[in-house]
Design a protein around this motif. Structure first.
Motif, PDB file in Angstrom:
ATOM      1  N   SER A  32       0.930  -1.331  -0.122  1.00 51.49           N
ATOM      2  CA  SER A  32       0.015  -0.125   0.023  1.00 51.49           C
ATOM      3  C   SER A  32       0.830   1.295   0.080  1.00 51.49           C
ATOM      4  O   SER A  32       1.769   1.427   0.744  1.00 51.49           O
ATOM      5  CB  SER A  32      -1.087   0.066   1.259  1.00 51.49           C
ATOM      6  OG  SER A  32      -1.521   1.234   1.379  1.00 51.49           O
ATOM      7  N   VAL A  33       0.341   2.160  -0.764  1.00 52.42           N
ATOM      8  CA  VAL A  33       1.175   3.470  -0.798  1.00 52.42           C
ATOM      9  C   VAL A  33       0.800   4.194   0.369  1.00 52.42           C
ATOM     10  O   VAL A  33       1.958   5.222   0.721  1.00 52.42           O
ATOM     11  CB  VAL A  33       0.728   4.318  -1.809  1.00 52.42           C
ATOM     12  CG1 VAL A  33      -0.863   4.699  -1.687  1.00 52.42           C
ATOM     13  CG2 VAL A  33       1.612   5.414  -2.399  1.00 52.42           C
ATOM     14  N   LEU A  34      -0.105   3.864   1.316  1.00 45.69           N
ATOM     15  CA  LEU A  34      -0.305   4.579   2.339  1.00 45.69           C
ATOM     16  C   LEU A  34       0.443   3.985   3.808  1.00 45.69           C
ATOM     17  O   LEU A  34       0.602   4.483   4.636  1.00 45.69           O
ATOM     18  CB  LEU A  34      -1.853   4.565   2.690  1.00 45.69           C
ATOM     19  CG  LEU A  34      -2.705   5.382   1.683  1.00 45.69           C
ATOM     20  CD1 LEU A  34      -4.140   5.175   2.306  1.00 45.69           C
ATOM     21  CD2 LEU A  34      -2.039   6.593   1.647  1.00 45.69           C
ATOM     22  N   SER A  35       1.106   2.930   3.366  1.00 48.48           N
ATOM     23  CA  SER A  35       2.056   2.135   4.333  1.00 48.48           C
ATOM     24  C   SER A  35       3.353   3.089   4.410  1.00 48.48           C
ATOM     25  O   SER A  35       3.634   3.787   3.519  1.00 48.48           O
ATOM     26  CB  SER A  35       2.420   0.837   4.295  1.00 48.48           C
ATOM     27  OG  SER A  35       3.339   0.649   2.842  1.00 48.48           O
ATOM     28  N   PRO A  36       3.879   3.086   5.712  1.00 52.23           N
ATOM     29  CA  PRO A  36       5.302   3.982   5.813  1.00 52.23           C
ATOM     30  C   PRO A  36       6.276   3.439   4.774  1.00 52.23           C
ATOM     31  O   PRO A  36       6.797   4.603   4.164  1.00 52.23           O
ATOM     32  CB  PRO A  36       5.885   3.523   7.135  1.00 52.23           C
ATOM     33  CG  PRO A  36       4.692   2.962   7.868  1.00 52.23           C
ATOM     34  CD  PRO A  36       3.697   2.349   6.974  1.00 52.23           C
ATOM     35  N   ILE A  37       6.513   2.417   4.206  1.00 59.05           N
ATOM     36  CA  ILE A  37       7.546   1.885   3.181  1.00 59.05           C
ATOM     37  C   ILE A  37       7.054   2.513   1.960  1.00 59.05           C
ATOM     38  O   ILE A  37       7.729   3.066   1.118  1.00 59.05           O
ATOM     39  CB  ILE A  37       8.097   0.590   3.115  1.00 59.05           C
ATOM     40  CG1 ILE A  37       9.282   0.585   2.432  1.00 59.05           C
ATOM     41  CG2 ILE A  37       6.824  -0.347   3.221  1.00 59.05           C
ATOM     42  CD1 ILE A  37       9.886  -0.899   2.541  1.00 59.05           C
ATOM     43  N   GLY A  38       5.604   2.254   1.784  1.00 62.70           N
ATOM     44  CA  GLY A  38       4.909   2.898   0.485  1.00 62.70           C
ATOM     45  C   GLY A  38       5.158   4.413   0.165  1.00 62.70           C
ATOM     46  O   GLY A  38       5.487   4.756  -0.850  1.00 62.70           O
ATOM     47  N   LEU A  75       8.538   2.951  11.122  1.00 65.57           N
ATOM     48  CA  LEU A  75       7.417   2.149  11.311  1.00 65.57           C
ATOM     49  C   LEU A  75       6.424   2.745  12.151  1.00 65.57           C
ATOM     50  O   LEU A  75       6.714   3.470  13.068  1.00 65.57           O
ATOM     51  CB  LEU A  75       7.997   0.817  11.898  1.00 65.57           C
ATOM     52  CG  LEU A  75       8.718  -0.156  10.922  1.00 65.57           C
ATOM     53  CD1 LEU A  75       9.396  -1.291  11.462  1.00 65.57           C
ATOM     54  CD2 LEU A  75       7.970  -0.582   9.668  1.00 65.57           C
ATOM     55  N   PRO A  76       5.069   2.094  12.367  1.00 65.83           N
ATOM     56  CA  PRO A  76       4.257   2.475  13.195  1.00 65.83           C
ATOM     57  C   PRO A  76       4.708   2.569  14.786  1.00 65.83           C
ATOM     58  O   PRO A  76       4.197   3.464  15.633  1.00 65.83           O
ATOM     59  CB  PRO A  76       3.181   1.657  13.144  1.00 65.83           C
ATOM     60  CG  PRO A  76       3.039   1.252  11.568  1.00 65.83           C
ATOM     61  CD  PRO A  76       4.492   0.972  11.636  1.00 65.83           C
ATOM     62  N   ASN A  77       5.628   1.716  15.177  1.00 64.45           N
ATOM     63  CA  ASN A  77       6.254   1.783  16.497  1.00 64.45           C
ATOM     64  C   ASN A  77       7.095   2.795  16.608  1.00 64.45           C
ATOM     65  O   ASN A  77       7.728   2.817  17.813  1.00 64.45           O
ATOM     66  CB  ASN A  77       6.628   0.159  16.839  1.00 64.45           C
ATOM     67  CG  ASN A  77       7.878   0.006  15.981  1.00 64.45           C
ATOM     68  OD1 ASN A  77       8.747   0.630  15.527  1.00 64.45           O
ATOM     69  ND2 ASN A  77       8.200  -1.502  16.163  1.00 64.45           N
ATOM     70  N   GLY A  78       7.586   3.401  15.553  1.00 60.16           N
ATOM     71  CA  GLY A  78       8.518   4.464  15.618  1.00 60.16           C
ATOM     72  C   GLY A  78      10.076   4.188  15.187  1.00 60.16           C
ATOM     73  O   GLY A  78      10.857   4.975  15.360  1.00 60.16           O
ATOM     74  N   SER A  79       9.983   2.873  15.082  1.00 63.51           N
ATOM     75  CA  SER A  79      11.709   2.475  14.832  1.00 63.51           C
ATOM     76  C   SER A  79      12.076   2.756  13.412  1.00 63.51           C
ATOM     77  O   SER A  79      11.197   2.695  12.427  1.00 63.51           O
ATOM     78  CB  SER A  79      11.824   0.970  15.185  1.00 63.51           C
ATOM     79  OG  SER A  79      11.161   0.138  14.144  1.00 63.51           O
ATOM     80  N   ALA A  80      13.242   3.380  13.126  1.00 68.24           N
ATOM     81  CA  ALA A  80      13.822   3.750  11.811  1.00 68.24           C
ATOM     82  C   ALA A  80      14.100   2.478  10.994  1.00 68.24           C
ATOM     83  O   ALA A  80      14.603   1.437  11.689  1.00 68.24           O
ATOM     84  CB  ALA A  80      14.833   4.768  12.129  1.00 68.24           C
ATOM     85  N   GLN A  81      13.672   2.774   9.926  1.00 62.54           N
ATOM     86  CA  GLN A  81      14.043   1.547   8.678  1.00 62.54           C
ATOM     87  C   GLN A  81      14.609   2.239   7.579  1.00 62.54           C
ATOM     88  O   GLN A  81      14.472   3.700   7.293  1.00 62.54           O
ATOM     89  CB  GLN A  81      12.783   0.781   8.276  1.00 62.54           C
ATOM     90  CG  GLN A  81      12.048   0.194   9.494  1.00 62.54           C
ATOM     91  CD  GLN A  81      13.060  -1.017   9.761  1.00 62.54           C
ATOM     92  OE1 GLN A  81      13.319  -1.768   9.146  1.00 62.54           O
ATOM     93  NE2 GLN A  81      13.280  -1.253  11.199  1.00 62.54           N
TER      94      GLN A  81
END
Length: 137
Positions: free
Chosen positions: A90-96, A112-118
């Motif tokens: 999904s384009v609305l996901s953080p990675i999307g 990510l939703p938990n705040g961790s950086a990716q």
């Protein structure tokens, strides 16, 4: 639609129109803010003017996630078409959100939703609708 002088990403006019429609129907402040932030750093161009190395909607991308040895292949999808088990992100996901408008060879950061950086690196674009002449996909 404002254009930036040194864009960090590119979006097609059609993708912007569709994303604005999704945000309008959802009616959430969070989605409106996400779209505003995306548009603030984007150059908005006609579908036939988008560079071939840019991730657009319905593009199939090969990416590597930081810390993972094997690349992954995803198709960037609108929310109604998203299915992670089928590789439709999904384009609305953080990675999307991080992938949309980015260029092949670039590394982009997201949370990510938990705040961790990716971090994800776009290895290649296996398919881009606009590069294939499919301007309304």
């Amino acid at each position: 639609m404002a254009k930036t002088q040194n864009p960090t990403l590119y979006l097609t006019e059609l993708d912007v129109t569709r994303l604005e429609g999704i945000a309008s129907r959802a009616g959430t402040a969070e989605l409106d803010e996400m779209l505003d932030a995306l548009l603030a750093r984007a150059a908005i161009v006609s579908p036939d003017a988008i560079p071939k190395d840019v991730v657009t909607m319905n593009s199939r991308v090969v990416c590597t996630l930081e810390g993972e040895p094997a690349p992954r292949e995803w198709t960037l999808a609108y929310p109604d078409d998203a299915d992670l088990s089928a590789g439709r992100l999904s384009v609305l996901s953080p990675i999307g959100q991080a992938l949309l408008g980015a260029r092949a060879g670039k590394t982009v950061d997201y949370r990510l939703p938990n705040g961790s950086a990716q971090r994800v690196t776009i290895v290649s674009i296996a398919f881009q609708p606009e590069a294939s002449g499919q301007f309304t996909l």
